[in-house]
Design a protein around this motif. Structure first.
Motif, mmCIF file in Angstrom:
data_model
loop_
_atom_site.group_PDB
_atom_site.id
_atom_site.type_symbol
_atom_site.label_atom_id
_atom_site.label_comp_id
_atom_site.label_asym_id
_atom_site.label_seq_id
_atom_site.Cartn_x
_atom_site.Cartn_y
_atom_site.Cartn_z
ATOM 1 N N ALA B 367 0.823 -1.210 0.000
ATOM 2 C CA ALA B 367 0.000 0.000 0.000
ATOM 3 C C ALA B 367 0.855 1.256 0.000
ATOM 4 O O ALA B 367 0.438 2.302 -0.481
ATOM 5 N N GLU B 368 2.057 1.143 0.576
ATOM 6 C CA GLU B 368 2.965 2.285 0.591
ATOM 7 C C GLU B 368 4.103 1.932 -0.357
ATOM 8 O O GLU B 368 5.090 1.326 0.057
ATOM 9 N N PRO B 369 3.990 2.247 -1.665
ATOM 10 C CA PRO B 369 4.992 1.767 -2.627
ATOM 11 C C PRO B 369 6.405 2.198 -2.263
ATOM 12 O O PRO B 369 7.368 1.508 -2.588
ATOM 13 N N ALA B 370 6.538 3.322 -1.530
ATOM 14 C CA ALA B 370 7.875 3.806 -1.167
ATOM 15 C C ALA B 370 8.620 2.800 -0.307
ATOM 16 O O ALA B 370 9.848 2.826 -0.252
ATOM 17 N N ASP B 371 7.892 1.877 0.372
ATOM 18 C CA ASP B 371 8.559 0.865 1.192
ATOM 19 C C ASP B 371 9.494 -0.010 0.372
ATOM 20 O O ASP B 371 10.436 -0.582 0.907
ATOM 21 N N LEU B 372 9.186 -0.146 -0.927
ATOM 22 C CA LEU B 372 10.003 -1.025 -1.768
ATOM 23 C C LEU B 372 11.258 -0.323 -2.278
ATOM 24 O O LEU B 372 12.098 -0.950 -2.903
ATOM 25 N N LEU B 373 11.342 0.972 -2.060
ATOM 26 C CA LEU B 373 12.404 1.751 -2.703
ATOM 27 C C LEU B 373 13.410 2.233 -1.673
ATOM 28 O O LEU B 373 13.039 2.780 -0.650
ATOM 29 N N TYR B 374 14.691 1.960 -1.925
ATOM 30 C CA TYR B 374 15.719 2.375 -0.969
ATOM 31 C C TYR B 374 16.727 3.360 -1.542
ATOM 32 O O TYR B 374 17.349 4.085 -0.789
ATOM 33 N N ALA B 375 16.943 3.314 -2.845
ATOM 34 C CA ALA B 375 18.102 4.006 -3.404
ATOM 35 C C ALA B 375 17.892 5.511 -3.482
ATOM 36 O O ALA B 375 16.790 6.012 -3.284
ATOM 37 N N GLU B 376 18.978 6.224 -3.779
ATOM 38 C CA GLU B 376 18.920 7.689 -3.831
ATOM 39 C C GLU B 376 18.435 8.190 -5.184
ATOM 40 O O GLU B 376 17.962 9.304 -5.284
ATOM 41 N N THR B 377 18.618 7.397 -6.244
ATOM 42 C CA THR B 377 18.148 7.820 -7.552
ATOM 43 C C THR B 377 17.371 6.691 -8.209
ATOM 44 O O THR B 377 17.500 5.527 -7.830
ATOM 45 N N VAL B 378 16.558 7.066 -9.189
ATOM 46 C CA VAL B 378 15.767 6.081 -9.926
ATOM 47 C C VAL B 378 16.692 5.083 -10.627
ATOM 48 O O VAL B 378 16.451 3.872 -10.608
ATOM 49 N N ALA B 379 17.804 5.603 -11.204
ATOM 50 C CA ALA B 379 18.717 4.722 -11.923
ATOM 51 C C ALA B 379 19.330 3.683 -10.985
ATOM 52 O O ALA B 379 19.377 2.485 -11.300
ATOM 53 N N ALA B 380 19.752 4.133 -9.789
ATOM 54 C CA ALA B 380 20.357 3.215 -8.822
ATOM 55 C C ALA B 380 19.329 2.185 -8.355
ATOM 56 O O ALA B 380 19.651 1.014 -8.144
ATOM 57 N N GLU B 381 18.085 2.631 -8.211
ATOM 58 C CA GLU B 381 17.014 1.741 -7.796
ATOM 59 C C GLU B 381 16.832 0.624 -8.822
ATOM 60 O O GLU B 381 16.682 -0.549 -8.463
ATOM 61 N N CYS B 382 16.850 1.000 -10.106
ATOM 62 C CA CYS B 382 16.666 0.018 -11.168
ATOM 63 C C CYS B 382 17.824 -0.981 -11.201
ATOM 64 O O CYS B 382 17.611 -2.180 -11.349
ATOM 65 N N GLU B 383 19.067 -0.469 -11.022
ATOM 66 C CA GLU B 383 20.219 -1.376 -10.994
ATOM 67 C C GLU B 383 20.118 -2.337 -9.820
ATOM 68 O O GLU B 383 20.380 -3.539 -9.949
ATOM 69 N N GLY B 384 19.698 -1.799 -8.652
ATOM 70 C CA GLY B 384 19.549 -2.639 -7.464
ATOM 71 C C GLY B 384 18.512 -3.724 -7.705
ATOM 72 O O GLY B 384 18.696 -4.871 -7.301
ATOM 73 N N ALA B 385 17.431 -3.363 -8.374
ATOM 74 C CA ALA B 385 16.379 -4.334 -8.647
ATOM 75 C C ALA B 385 16.890 -5.431 -9.577
ATOM 76 O O ALA B 385 16.564 -6.608 -9.402
ATOM 77 N N ASP B 386 17.716 -5.061 -10.559
ATOM 78 C CA ASP B 386 18.307 -6.062 -11.456
ATOM 79 C C ASP B 386 19.174 -7.043 -10.665
ATOM 80 O O ASP B 386 19.124 -8.252 -10.876
ATOM 81 N N ARG B 387 19.971 -6.473 -9.721
ATOM 82 C CA ARG B 387 20.827 -7.333 -8.892
ATOM 83 C C ARG B 387 19.979 -8.250 -8.013
ATOM 84 O O ARG B 387 20.220 -9.456 -7.950
ATOM 85 N N ASP B 388 18.973 -7.666 -7.324
ATOM 86 C CA ASP B 388 18.117 -8.464 -6.446
ATOM 87 C C ASP B 388 17.478 -9.614 -7.202
ATOM 88 O O ASP B 388 17.348 -10.723 -6.693
ATOM 89 N N GLY B 389 17.025 -9.308 -8.430
ATOM 90 C CA GLY B 389 16.304 -10.320 -9.192
ATOM 91 C C GLY B 389 17.210 -11.144 -10.099
ATOM 92 O O GLY B 389 16.725 -11.971 -10.857
ATOM 93 N N ARG B 390 18.537 -10.904 -10.020
ATOM 94 C CA ARG B 390 19.518 -11.575 -10.889
ATOM 95 C C ARG B 390 19.069 -11.497 -12.351
ATOM 96 O O ARG B 390 19.160 -12.464 -13.099
#
Lengths: 366, 540
Positions: B367-390
């Protein structure tokens, strides 16, 4: 709305009653008296507590008390204490160097020593259970409402902190679940910092800003119209009074300061603090919604608690029989069944009076 | 005597203007609705009324604001507490105490109201807002609608001339929203308070308002509700329908619209809504049987619920607040608690798998989508998601670009608009390519174009073979998005079937268009049937 007005006992009265009971417990090592105090506290809590969430505090403190006895016993078994001739069993002992004289490690465990440790543990447990009783009967939060108006700001801060704590727990749960959604199970400190601690801090910060804005828009921190010199005078007297109290208490406990000087310091600084609080309370522009009033029944509750202390004082007084005085601190060497001091027991039984005086408030609210 | 008056007010954060030469006048006792797209500065405008802007936000303000004839400029929010009551969107965040009565009395305590007068005032407020049954309860034990009413009551105890509310019903289900709005309506009539309210869910509020104020790119347009909504980029479905059919006004309430509807009903008589009824083929993707969720304290949130769904289905899980929607979604995903029953996603129970594998079966956007987001920038968030999901590098960024255009790669996720942040959380979730996609209350904070865009995106994902389950109490979004509706009540499924059938049978969950034109759910359907292009633009 035909909600019957629930006349509850003043929280200060309950805390006074419980602290008197605790004082009585502190003045004796007699297991019968201590068990009687626990029983009286249990009876009053069962009869008079409300149905609020904190009403279960008594049981929690009962467990804490039991563990206090267990810890005290364990310490005796390992490190020793008073000893007697009846050896129950022996532990392998270690010889300690000379500087640790008076201590032992392992060695003989005697019945006399164990009994003395048990009495001591029981006394500590009784003190804790008295505090538990006070918590169950009147929450600290209700007690805060009765602080003098001058300390209003402090009490608001404490109330807010008490409300924020459960929200923080909830926030931790939410963030951890979200972390699992990302498939993140790393336990490295850097990763935890970034994915758990930092979102929680972010959350807490957002929440405090929202709360600050809400409190401001509801009038918290309005310009009060108190002249600055008067405000500074009250602040100064409060501060000086509290520092003086600390110094006085230190002087009382230490042996270096003559007793009359120490008592005088405590009395003068207490006077300054009370003046500061009273002076400031008159000038506080806030009002209280339905303040708890201190009525005749509240005095009766406090008096019944005081009766327990008076009982222990009478038992130890010079006109009481020597047997009675000795029974307050029963000897464990040789092993005997301790006597029951009648005055003290009578006083403690009187402390059960609130069970009859105060109607149970449970079921008063839907 | 006037209620709230703005005279040539401009406001700007450093270098970014929000309000540009705004002037309007609300008479005393008016119920005024502030409308505008997300990010237009509605909250900022509301907060200038009691001084929260600029005192709590910074920025420069010019011009003159008066409330009941008193100049606001130079006063702090605390000094204005007896003049303006302010109610935020999340009442729980603004509560200072923990009991209903103490909370109601708080403002009066701060203002130093005499204790006798205070008791009288609190009792009046309790009766006016229908809080008598809960007056000595803990705030934590209240329902969301009751909490919002307590927050309103708490703002009213000091007897303010104006009441300012920022999205008071966005987080509420339709019934709780009605409770709150009818309480407000009574206040306007009984106390003569000027009510100034911003809201996204216009279909709920428009009928109560006397006038409306449109805020768009710093400028305001004031006037009667119908006229303002007719030119507004955000408008409830009934107004869109009126615009489409060319009804005069246009009508704001269902009753007005029905009076005009006879002609349109005749035109549509022979037509049927052109909806694609897809029948899921192949074995069911999700098979949940007898799911039960118990919480400590003997609360059973979900009680023996069955849910079977196939790829390509678009399911709206509807129900009142506290009916167990979120608990069911979390239990289906496997991360949340499940006390009984079985869940199988493509034959696998997600709860038995590690989190990293679980998210390849079912993705959940909380319900609070921000809970899923940790990074400082959108680009870093996307890279982190790629790593998390291999996943191969750039997967998440590509999904995000498909979902929504124009998200700056260097922006901080918390600075994005609600819709963009939701899209980012959705992209992060989709990086693991889960066949089952679950969204918990995604429409909060989205305006009508935002919701239409979301429904469109989710529809495309369903076409691509995902099974999409959304919990929502937003009726209009449900009508726009869902092919199938499941209604939960007290943790049990009370209705399950095709969206058209379930929504039109439910008085609480039927959309506005259905109330005017039985059998039709959305304006877009009607427009398509009439063959004159798009009535509302589904793409953003």
């Amino acid at each position: 709305m035909t909600n019957p007005v629930r006349r509850t006992t003043h929280p200060v009265a309950w805390w006074g009653w419980a602290l008197f009971l605790a004082t009585a417990a502190g003045r004796t090592g007699n297991p019968w008296l201590l068990l009687l105090i626990i029983a009286v506290a249990g009876l009053v809590v069962t009869w008079c507590r409300g149905s609020e969430p904190w009403s279960g505090a008594y049981r929690v403190f009962l467990f804490i008390g039991l563990s206090a006895i267990a810890v005290r016993m364990a310490f005796y078994v390992v490190f020793g204490g008073s000893d007697g001739p009846t050896v129950l069993f022996s532990l392998p002992s270690a010889t300690l160097p000379a500087w640790a004289a008076g201590f032992r490690l392992g060695g003989d465990v005697t019945a006399e020593g164990a009994l003395a440790a048990a009495y001591d543990g029981l006394r500590l447990a009784t003190l804790l259970i008295c505090v538990g009783a006070a918590n169950a009967l009147a929450s600290p939060r209700r007690l805060l409402r009765s602080v003098p108006a001058a300390l209003y700001e402090v009490s608001v801060a404490v109330v807010v902190a008490l409300s924020v704590a459960p929200q923080l727990v909830e926030s931790v749960g939410r963030v951890r679940r979200a972390r699992a959604l990302r498939g993140n199970t790393s336990r490295s400190p850097a990763n935890l910092m970034r994915t758990v601690v930092s979102p929680i801090l972010h959350d807490a910060l957002d929440r405090s800003l929202a709360l600050a804005a809400a409190m401001a828009s509801r009038g918290y921190g309005r310009a009060t119209g108190i002249p600055a010199p008067a405000r500074r005078a009250t602040e100064a007297s409060l501060l000086i009074g509290l520092i003086g109290l600390c110094a006085g208490a230190y002087a009382l406990l230490g042996a270096a300061t003559p007793a009359p000087l120490a008592w005088a310091t405590v009395a003068v600084s207490a006077g300054i603090a009370v003046f500061g609080i009273a002076f400031a309370s008159k000038r506080v522009p806030h009002t209280r919604y339905r303040p708890d009033r201190f009525g005749a029944r509240d005095w009766a509750v406090v008096a019944s608690g005081a009766a327990a202390v008076v009982g222990t004082v009478l038992s130890g007084a010079s006109f009481a029989s020597a047997v009675e005085s000795a029974a307050l601190w029963p000897a464990t060497n040789p092993l005997t069944v301790p006597d029951l001091p009648m005055w003290a027991a009578g006083g403690i039984l009187l402390a059960a009076a609130p069970a009859l005086l105060v109607p149970s408030s449970r079921g008063g609210t839907p | 005597m006037n209620g709230i008056a703005f005279d040539r007010v401009s406001f700007a954060y450093t270098g970014r203007p929000v309000l540009d030469d705004v002037s309007f006048d609300l008479p005393e006792g008016e119920f005024c609705l502030l409308v505008g797209p997300t990010g237009a500065g509605k909250s900022t405008l509301l907060k200038t009324v009691n001084g929260l802007v600029p005192h709590f936000t910074g920025g420069t303000i010019s011009g003159r604001i008066t409330v009941a004839g008193r100049e606001v400029h130079g006063s702090t929010p605390a000094d204005l507490a007896d003049l303006v009551g302010y109610v935020g969107q999340e009442p729980l965040a603004g509560f200072v105490t923990d009991e209903v009565e103490r909370e109601l009395a708080y403002t009066a305590e701060q203002l130093g109201v005499d204790p006798a007068a205070m008791r009288k005032r609190v009792t009046e407020i309790v009766d006016l807002l229908g809080l008598a049954d809960v007056r000595d309860r803990d705030l934590a034990a209240l329902s969301s609608g009751q909490r919002q009413r307590v927050a309103i009551g708490a703002a009213l105890v000091a007897g303010p001339a104006a009441l300012v509310l920022d999205e008071p019903t966005s987080a509420l289900d339709p019934t709780a929203a009605d409770e709150v709005l009818s309480a407000l309506h009574r206040l306007v009539h009984d106390l003569g308070v000027t009510v100034f309210l911003a809201e996204h869910r216009l279909e709920r509020v428009a009928q109560y308002a006397d006038s409306a104020l449109l805020l768009n790119s710093g400028k305001v347009t004031a006037g009667p509700v119908g006229e303002v909504l007719a030119v507004s980029p955000v408008a409830p479905p009934v107004v869109d329908l009126g615009r489409l059919a060319g009804w005069p006004g246009p009508p704001v309430t269902i009753r007005e619209a029905r009076r005009h509807a006879a002609g349109l009903r005749e035109t549509l008589a022979g037509l049927v809504p052109a909806s694609v009824v897809e029948t899921p083929t192949g074995p069911p993707l999700l098979e949940a049987r007898g799911v039960t969720v118990d919480y400590p304290g003997g609360v059973r949130a979900v009680n023996g619920t069955d849910l079977v769904a196939g790829r390509g289905e678009r399911i709206a899980l509807m129900g009142r607040n506290g009916s167990g929607k979120s608990s069911l979604l979390w239990a289906l995903q496997g991360t949340g608690r499940r006390s009984g029953g079985t869940v199988a996603i493509a034959g696998t129970d997600p709860a038995t798998r590690k989190p990293a594998e679980r998210r390849t079966l079912a993705g959940l956007v909380p319900a609070e989508p921000a809970d899923l987001l940790y990074a400082e920038t959108v680009a870093a968030e996307c890279e982190g998601a790629d790593r998390d999901g291999r996943a191969p590098n750039g997967t998440c960024a590509k999904i995000l670009a498909d979902l929504v255009e124009g998200v700056a790669a260097q922006a901080h996720p918390r600075d994005l608009s609600e819709g963009q942040r939701l899209a980012l959380a959705l992209a992060v979730t989709l990086t693991a390519a889960p066949p089952l996609l679950l969204l918990d209350e995604p429409t909060r904070g989205l305006d009508y174009p935002g919701k239409a865009a979301l429904a469109n995106r989710l529809g495309r994902l369903a076409e691509a073979g995902h099974c999409v389950v959304v919990s929502t109490h937003d009726v209009e979004f449900g009508a726009d998005f869902a092919s199938r509706v499941v209604i939960l009540s007290d943790g049990e499924v009370v209705a399950d079937g095709p969206a058209r059938q379930i929504l039109s049978a439910s008085p609480m969950f039927s959309p506005q268009v259905e109330k005017v034109l039985p059998g039709w759910l959305t304006v877009a359907e009607v427009a398509a049937a009439l063959g004159n292009g798009t009535g509302d633009d589904k793409d953003d």
